[in-house]
Design a protein around this motif. Structure first.
Motif, PDB file in Angstrom:
ATOM      1  N   GLU A  43       0.816  -1.225   0.000  1.00 52.37           N
ATOM      2  CA  GLU A  43       0.000   0.000   0.000  1.00 52.37           C
ATOM      3  C   GLU A  43       0.844   1.267   0.000  1.00 52.37           C
ATOM      4  O   GLU A  43       0.426   2.302  -0.491  1.00 52.37           O
ATOM      5  CB  GLU A  43      -0.926   0.006   1.217  1.00 52.37           C
ATOM      6  CG  GLU A  43      -2.067  -0.991   1.033  1.00 52.37           C
ATOM      7  CD  GLU A  43      -2.941  -1.126   2.267  1.00 52.37           C
ATOM      8  OE1 GLU A  43      -3.019  -0.148   3.047  1.00 52.37           O
ATOM      9  OE2 GLU A  43      -3.511  -2.208   2.448  1.00 52.37           O
ATOM     10  N   THR A  44       2.056   1.169   0.560  1.00 53.32           N
ATOM     11  CA  THR A  44       2.900   2.373   0.658  1.00 53.32           C
ATOM     12  C   THR A  44       3.366   2.822  -0.721  1.00 53.32           C
ATOM     13  O   THR A  44       3.769   2.006  -1.543  1.00 53.32           O
ATOM     14  CB  THR A  44       4.152   2.071   1.514  1.00 53.32           C
ATOM     15  OG1 THR A  44       3.740   1.480   2.717  1.00 53.32           O
ATOM     16  CG2 THR A  44       4.951   3.336   1.802  1.00 53.32           C
ATOM     17  N   GLU A  45       3.286   4.137  -0.936  1.00 54.39           N
ATOM     18  CA  GLU A  45       3.800   4.699  -2.190  1.00 54.39           C
ATOM     19  C   GLU A  45       5.005   5.576  -1.890  1.00 54.39           C
ATOM     20  O   GLU A  45       5.022   6.302  -0.894  1.00 54.39           O
ATOM     21  CB  GLU A  45       2.717   5.523  -2.881  1.00 54.39           C
ATOM     22  CG  GLU A  45       1.592   4.655  -3.404  1.00 54.39           C
ATOM     23  CD  GLU A  45       0.753   5.361  -4.455  1.00 54.39           C
ATOM     24  OE1 GLU A  45       0.599   6.585  -4.324  1.00 54.39           O
ATOM     25  OE2 GLU A  45       0.278   4.680  -5.381  1.00 54.39           O
ATOM     26  N   ILE A  46       5.998   5.485  -2.760  1.00 56.37           N
ATOM     27  CA  ILE A  46       7.210   6.303  -2.589  1.00 56.37           C
ATOM     28  C   ILE A  46       7.484   7.044  -3.911  1.00 56.37           C
ATOM     29  O   ILE A  46       6.932   6.674  -4.942  1.00 56.37           O
ATOM     30  CB  ILE A  46       8.440   5.434  -2.196  1.00 56.37           C
ATOM     31  CG1 ILE A  46       8.691   4.351  -3.269  1.00 56.37           C
ATOM     32  CG2 ILE A  46       8.258   4.805  -0.837  1.00 56.37           C
ATOM     33  CD1 ILE A  46       9.967   3.549  -3.039  1.00 56.37           C
ATOM     34  N   ASP A  47       8.334   8.075  -3.838  1.00 53.99           N
ATOM     35  CA  ASP A  47       8.694   8.797  -5.065  1.00 53.99           C
ATOM     36  C   ASP A  47       9.545   7.912  -5.960  1.00 53.99           C
ATOM     37  O   ASP A  47      10.440   7.209  -5.477  1.00 53.99           O
ATOM     38  CB  ASP A  47       9.525  10.051  -4.719  1.00 53.99           C
ATOM     39  CG  ASP A  47       8.654  11.181  -4.215  1.00 53.99           C
ATOM     40  OD1 ASP A  47       7.427  11.140  -4.453  1.00 53.99           O
ATOM     41  OD2 ASP A  47       9.200  12.094  -3.577  1.00 53.99           O
ATOM     42  N   SER A  48       9.269   7.940  -7.254  1.00 56.97           N
ATOM     43  CA  SER A  48      10.107   7.199  -8.198  1.00 56.97           C
ATOM     44  C   SER A  48      11.394   7.977  -8.440  1.00 56.97           C
ATOM     45  O   SER A  48      11.368   9.076  -8.992  1.00 56.97           O
ATOM     46  CB  SER A  48       9.367   7.018  -9.526  1.00 56.97           C
ATOM     47  OG  SER A  48      10.295   6.714 -10.540  1.00 56.97           O
ATOM     48  N   GLU A  49      12.494   7.390  -8.005  1.00 57.95           N
ATOM     49  CA  GLU A  49      13.803   8.044  -8.192  1.00 57.95           C
ATOM     50  C   GLU A  49      14.109   8.139  -9.685  1.00 57.95           C
ATOM     51  O   GLU A  49      14.616   9.143 -10.176  1.00 57.95           O
ATOM     52  CB  GLU A  49      14.862   7.195  -7.479  1.00 57.95           C
ATOM     53  CG  GLU A  49      16.149   7.898  -7.232  1.00 57.95           C
ATOM     54  CD  GLU A  49      17.174   6.976  -6.573  1.00 57.95           C
ATOM     55  OE1 GLU A  49      18.359   7.249  -6.726  1.00 57.95           O
ATOM     56  OE2 GLU A  49      16.789   5.973  -5.923  1.00 57.95           O
ATOM     57  N   PHE A  50      13.770   7.068 -10.416  1.00 59.98           N
ATOM     58  CA  PHE A  50      14.070   7.024 -11.854  1.00 59.98           C
ATOM     59  C   PHE A  50      13.336   8.139 -12.610  1.00 59.98           C
ATOM     60  O   PHE A  50      13.835   8.665 -13.593  1.00 59.98           O
ATOM     61  CB  PHE A  50      13.660   5.642 -12.399  1.00 59.98           C
ATOM     62  CG  PHE A  50      14.120   5.394 -13.809  1.00 59.98           C
ATOM     63  CD1 PHE A  50      15.475   5.363 -14.112  1.00 59.98           C
ATOM     64  CD2 PHE A  50      13.217   5.175 -14.833  1.00 59.98           C
ATOM     65  CE1 PHE A  50      15.915   5.130 -15.408  1.00 59.98           C
ATOM     66  CE2 PHE A  50      13.643   4.946 -16.133  1.00 59.98           C
ATOM     67  CZ  PHE A  50      15.001   4.925 -16.421  1.00 59.98           C
ATOM     68  N   ASP A  51      12.139   8.494 -12.134  1.00 63.66           N
ATOM     69  CA  ASP A  51      11.361   9.553 -12.792  1.00 63.66           C
ATOM     70  C   ASP A  51      11.482  10.884 -12.046  1.00 63.66           C
ATOM     71  O   ASP A  51      10.595  11.737 -12.139  1.00 63.66           O
ATOM     72  CB  ASP A  51       9.890   9.124 -12.913  1.00 63.66           C
ATOM     73  CG  ASP A  51       9.702   8.138 -14.047  1.00 63.66           C
ATOM     74  OD1 ASP A  51      10.338   8.325 -15.097  1.00 63.66           O
ATOM     75  OD2 ASP A  51       8.945   7.164 -13.885  1.00 63.66           O
ATOM     76  N   PHE A  52      12.570  11.059 -11.324  1.00 65.27           N
ATOM     77  CA  PHE A  52      12.870  12.327 -10.638  1.00 65.27           C
ATOM     78  C   PHE A  52      11.695  12.821  -9.799  1.00 65.27           C
ATOM     79  O   PHE A  52      11.379  14.021  -9.798  1.00 65.27           O
ATOM     80  CB  PHE A  52      13.292  13.397 -11.665  1.00 65.27           C
ATOM     81  CG  PHE A  52      14.511  12.996 -12.442  1.00 65.27           C
ATOM     82  CD1 PHE A  52      15.765  13.124 -11.879  1.00 65.27           C
ATOM     83  CD2 PHE A  52      14.403  12.461 -13.711  1.00 65.27           C
ATOM     84  CE1 PHE A  52      16.899  12.731 -12.578  1.00 65.27           C
ATOM     85  CE2 PHE A  52      15.525  12.059 -14.417  1.00 65.27           C
ATOM     86  CZ  PHE A  52      16.769  12.205 -13.844  1.00 65.27           C
ATOM     87  N   GLY A  53      11.015  11.890  -9.142  1.00 65.56           N
ATOM     88  CA  GLY A  53       9.925  12.265  -8.237  1.00 65.56           C
ATOM     89  C   GLY A  53       8.655  12.710  -8.954  1.00 65.56           C
ATOM     90  O   GLY A  53       7.711  13.161  -8.308  1.00 65.56           O
TER      91      GLY A  53
END
Ligand SMILES: Cc1cc2nc3c(=O)[nH]c(=O)nc-3n(C[C@H](O)[C@H](O)[C@H](O)COP(=O)(O)OP(=O)(O)OC[C@H]3O[C@@H](n4cnc5c(N)ncnc54)[C@H](O)[C@@H]3O)c2cc1C
Length: 345
Positions: A43-53
């Motif tokens: 369920e947790t969502e995090i910023d995509s590092e690959f897509d620069f957040g």
């Protein structure tokens, strides 16, 4: 091939080095089939590092399409939480292993090629260009992701404030480059990258107006020069020779006004556009985190090859700013140097 690996220490001399590697846990083993059930359960969502957040991803994720190895990763951010247990339970192949730990291993090698490349220069350091302050100012690397079919917008080039497809855009060349306060050198590729990105925009939006502000446009070599000439034929691409001094935002429309002095006519230009791309340069990775080996750097952090000493060689952008073709050629040469080190023993 070691992934999630970092070189921690190098000792020895040409022909006989000991390299200590830190291997970080993926929390997913080789039984992973990339079915994605772990991500569905998480369920947790995090910023995509690959897509620069610019996109959120689940705490269990495939780093990017074509990732090697083709295996999901459980983010350390969810380790120890109930979500991590849910990922484990959801995996039909028993591939989620939450007990994995950081490992250190030693390798004996005769030669080393450092191909640690570059990182985008941190655009928040460039005070007058508004990155991080105004939503519709992005970097060239962010535009690469926006234009990519597997990027956060699936290739639609929209501006961050309202996801509107753009009708006008400005590129600010040498954003932090050739500037004693930031990167004093030319990153070689930024002019060509912006010209390439102009074609991304043109393919999607035939009427969009594209403004390119530059100090000098550098198109190194015959093929790049031909490419530049082709873009110049587009009557909706405007090249303005002038360093951008300031940018401002209209609080209602969120449009950005770019201010520069046209170095050819002397005229002060105020150009309002829907989105601005900062063509930021390439900074060697080693500039911010020195490598744990006896290497020599120039003042900008690029590794200087010492062919007299031999044994360790820098290839690609670890050595100098370059495009992919030049990096490949250079890396082939450095691989040969590494082989010669072994042959001479
Ligand atoms: C906006 C933009 C667009 C571009 N478009 C093009 C283009 O269209 N065509 C073109 O030819 N070039 C383009 N380039 C340039 C291109 O990206 C570089 O030439 C190329 O990436 C250089 O390759 P490299 O292998 O030297 O470095 P990198 O691609 O940076 O690879 C270095 C690798 O080393 C890894 N690494 C770094 N430090 C460590 C460490 N300590 N331990 C382990 N691994 C580490 C990194 O994770 C990375 O995988 C573009 C550049 C920019 C900024």
């Amino acid at each position: 091939m070691f992934t999630l690996a970092e070189v921690e220490n190098v000792t020895g001399s040409p022909g006989q080095y000991t390299v200590s590697l830190k291997l970080s846990p993926r929390y997913v083993n080789e039984s992973c089939t990339c079915c994605g059930d772990c991500a569905k359960a998480c369920e947790t969502e995090i910023d995509s590092e690959f897509d620069f957040g610019m996109k959120k991803i689940k705490g269990a994720y495939l780093p990017f399409e074509m990732a090697f190895p083709a295996r999901y990763v459980i983010s350390p951010q969810i380790i120890g939480t109930a979500d991590a247990e849910k990922c484990k339970e959801a995996c039909p192949y028993g591939a989620v292993d939450l007990s994995m730990e950081t490992k250190t291993i030693d390798l004996q090698v005769g030669a080393i090629v450092w191909a640690t490349g570059w990182e985008p220069y941190d655009a928040t350091k460039i005070d007058n260009l508004g990155f991080g302050q105004y939503q519709n100012i992005v970097t060239n690397m962010m535009l690469e992701r926006l234009a990519s079919p597997n990027g956060p917008t699936r290739g639609t080039i929209t501006r961050p404030s309202d996801n509107k497809e753009i009708e006008s855009i400005a590129f600010v060349q040498c954003a932090g480059s050739r500037d004693e306060n930031h990167l004093p050198y030319c990153s070689y590729i930024c002019c060509m990258a912006s010209l390439k990105q102009a074609t991304y925009i043109r393919e999607r939006y035939p009427e969009a107006k594209i403004y390119i502000f530059y100090i000098d446009l550098r198109a190194p070599g015959y093929r790049y020069e031909q490419f530049y000439k082709k873009i110049k034929e587009d009557e909706n691409v405007f090249f303005i020779k002038g360093k951008v001094a300031e940018v401002s935002e209209d609080p209602d429309s969120k449009n950005i006004t770019v201010v520069a002095e046209n170095a050819v006519t002397g005229e002060k230009i105020h150009q309002t556009v829907e989105m601005v791309v900062l063509a930021t340069g390439m900074q060697p990775t080693a500039a911010n985190a020195k490598l744990p080996a006896d290497l020599t750097y120039n003042e900008d952090g690029f590794i200087i090859n010492d062919f007299e000493k031999g044994g360790m060689f820098a290839a690609g952008c670890a050595n100098k700013p370059a495009d992919v073709v030049s990096s490949n050629q250079n890396a082939t040469g450095m691989a040969l140097k590494a082989i010669q080190t072994l042959m001479k023993r």
